[in-house]
Design a protein around this motif. Sequence first.
Motif, PDB file in Angstrom:
ATOM      1  N   SER A  30     -15.373  12.419   2.586  1.00 11.26           N
ATOM      2  CA  SER A  30     -15.768  13.508   3.470  1.00 11.26           C
ATOM      3  C   SER A  30     -15.239  14.848   3.002  1.00 11.26           C
ATOM      4  N   ASN A  31     -14.117  14.858   2.279  1.00 14.99           N
ATOM      5  CA  ASN A  31     -13.541  16.097   1.790  1.00 14.99           C
ATOM      6  C   ASN A  31     -13.368  16.021   0.283  1.00 14.99           C
ATOM      7  N   ALA A  32     -14.419  15.598  -0.390  1.00 14.39           N
ATOM      8  CA  ALA A  32     -14.337  15.397  -1.830  1.00 14.39           C
ATOM      9  C   ALA A  32     -15.408  16.181  -2.552  1.00 14.39           C
ATOM     10  N   MET A  33     -15.171  16.367  -3.815  1.00 15.59           N
ATOM     11  CA  MET A  33     -16.220  16.882  -4.688  1.00 15.59           C
ATOM     12  C   MET A  33     -16.493  15.831  -5.762  1.00 15.59           C
ATOM     13  N   ILE A  34     -17.760  15.614  -6.020  1.00 14.82           N
ATOM     14  CA  ILE A  34     -18.202  14.633  -6.998  1.00 14.82           C
ATOM     15  C   ILE A  34     -18.818  15.395  -8.171  1.00 14.82           C
ATOM     16  N   ALA A  54     -19.224  17.047   1.630  1.00 12.92           N
ATOM     17  CA  ALA A  54     -19.431  17.397   3.041  1.00 12.92           C
ATOM     18  C   ALA A  54     -20.531  18.444   3.215  1.00 12.92           C
ATOM     19  N   ALA A  55     -20.433  19.535   2.490  1.00 14.90           N
ATOM     20  CA  ALA A  55     -21.350  20.658   2.686  1.00 14.90           C
ATOM     21  C   ALA A  55     -22.618  20.561   1.844  1.00 14.90           C
ATOM     22  N   LEU A 100     -10.437  14.292  -4.511  1.00 19.81           N
ATOM     23  CA  LEU A 100     -10.342  14.247  -3.047  1.00 19.81           C
ATOM     24  C   LEU A 100      -9.773  15.557  -2.546  1.00 19.81           C
ATOM     25  N   GLY A 101     -10.646  16.487  -2.369  1.00 19.26           N
ATOM     26  CA  GLY A 101     -10.298  17.845  -1.975  1.00 19.26           C
ATOM     27  C   GLY A 101     -11.320  18.767  -2.587  1.00 19.26           C
TER      28      GLY A 101
END
Length: 126
Positions: A30-34, A54-55, A100-101
């Motif tokens: 939910s608060n990650a960047m891939i 998330a966004a 994760l962030g």
Amino acid sequence: QVQLVESGGGLVQAGDSLRLSCTASARTLSNAMITWFRQLPGSEREFVACIMWAAGNTYYSDSTKDRFIISRDVVQNTVYLQMNKLKPEDTAAYYCATHLGVNVRIMKNPSMYRYWGHGTQVTVAS
């Protein structure tokens, strides 16, 4: 612990398209960047594209921004990289990674990513 599994690589001709998939095992994105990186033998890993889970914000390298599309499926816990108008210089091993962030200042730095997939090979013949 997050496990990432890539698929979708292969051998194609210049101008063709491929879609890579990266499926995550964990539901703590939910608060990650891939991010997708690519690498040639003997070279550093190169940033390709990133999506904020998330966004849904997306970011691209200059060499791919007009041809590649990164997207996510929150139900399938999967990130896709649609690669169009492929060129021989796109040939590389492609890896997905997650941090994760959310921090756009570090997203292009592969050393900041803890979790990586095993990679999938993309070969574009001229």
